[in-house]
Design an enzyme around this catalytic site. Structure first.
Site, PDB file in Angstrom:
ATOM      1  N   ASP A 274     -17.445   9.834  83.214  1.00 60.58           N
ATOM      2  CA  ASP A 274     -16.228   9.909  82.406  1.00 60.58           C
ATOM      3  C   ASP A 274     -15.399  11.037  83.018  1.00 60.58           C
ATOM      4  O   ASP A 274     -15.655  12.211  82.755  1.00 60.58           O
ATOM      5  CB  ASP A 274     -16.562  10.209  80.947  1.00 60.58           C
TER       6      ASP A 274
ATOM      7  N   GLU B   4     -14.979   5.312  84.628  1.00 58.57           N
ATOM      8  CA  GLU B   4     -13.896   4.813  83.778  1.00 58.57           C
ATOM      9  C   GLU B   4     -12.584   4.841  84.551  1.00 58.57           C
ATOM     10  O   GLU B   4     -12.293   5.783  85.288  1.00 58.57           O
ATOM     11  CB  GLU B   4     -13.778   5.675  82.518  1.00 58.57           C
TER      12      GLU B   4
ATOM     13  N   ASP C 297     -18.116  13.809  75.883  1.00 57.84           N
ATOM     14  CA  ASP C 297     -17.866  13.393  77.275  1.00 57.84           C
ATOM     15  C   ASP C 297     -19.128  12.804  77.908  1.00 57.84           C
ATOM     16  O   ASP C 297     -19.054  11.847  78.677  1.00 57.84           O
ATOM     17  CB  ASP C 297     -17.349  14.575  78.100  1.00 57.84           C
TER      18      ASP C 297
END
Length: 173
Positions: free
Chosen positions: A8, A67, A139
């Site tokens: 992420d 991502e 996160d």
């Protein structure tokens, strides 16, 4: 069996999650955050590169998932996020890992079942799927969700390929 490193990305905090997939079973290996501080962007990008490189050395993943950039209200933030992603992707490419990219919507859909799920829902489902004793930091949970999304996507592709092979065999008879 494969080990998947999910990322992420962020220009201040980059989350990571490592999961092992065996068929349709998942097990937790590790997760955490690379905290980058407030230094110059170039210094933070090299920290991302070195941090991801260390994770690759430590966990020897077979696959890498990250991502995608979403459209932010602030173009400067979106640009910095894109650069953070680039540093992480270069670390994976440098280690000859295949790189897969997923939108936030795809990740939430794969893990929660709703593309517009809230962060708390993602944390809850990651905790449930991986049978963790406590919810990981946001996160890190997002990074684990990226890895789980990739695992689910790969599993679906393998299943579809198997179904296509059965269909072809039936037609050939």
């Amino acid at each position: 069996m494969s080990i998947i490193l999910g990322i992420d990305p962020g220009s201040r905090i980059t989350g990571y999650g490592v999961v092992k997939q065996q068929g349709s079973r998942f097990s937790y290996i590790a997760s955490g955050c690379i905290r980058l501080g407030d230094g110059a962007l170039a210094d933070r990008l090299i920290k991302i590169f070195h941090g991801i490189s260390e994770l690759i050395t430590q966990f020897s993943p077979d696959e890498f998932a990250i991502e995608q950039v979403f459209l932010a209200h602030n173009p400067d933030s979106a640009l910095k996020l894109g650069q953070a992603r680039g540093a992480a992707i270069v670390a994976a490419a440098h280690a000859s890992l295949p790189v897969a990219e997923y939108s936030a919507r795809q990740i939430k859909q794969a893990v929660v079942g709703k593309g517009n799920a809230e962060k708390k829902q993602v944390q809850h489902m990651v905790t449930h799927i991986l049978k963790l004793n406590a919810s990981p930091q946001a996160d890190a949970a997002d990074a684990l969700a990226v890895a789980l999304c990739h695992a689910n996507t790969q599993q679906s592709l393998i299943h579809m390929a198997g179904q296509a092979t059965k269909t072809v065999r039936r037609r050939l008879r």
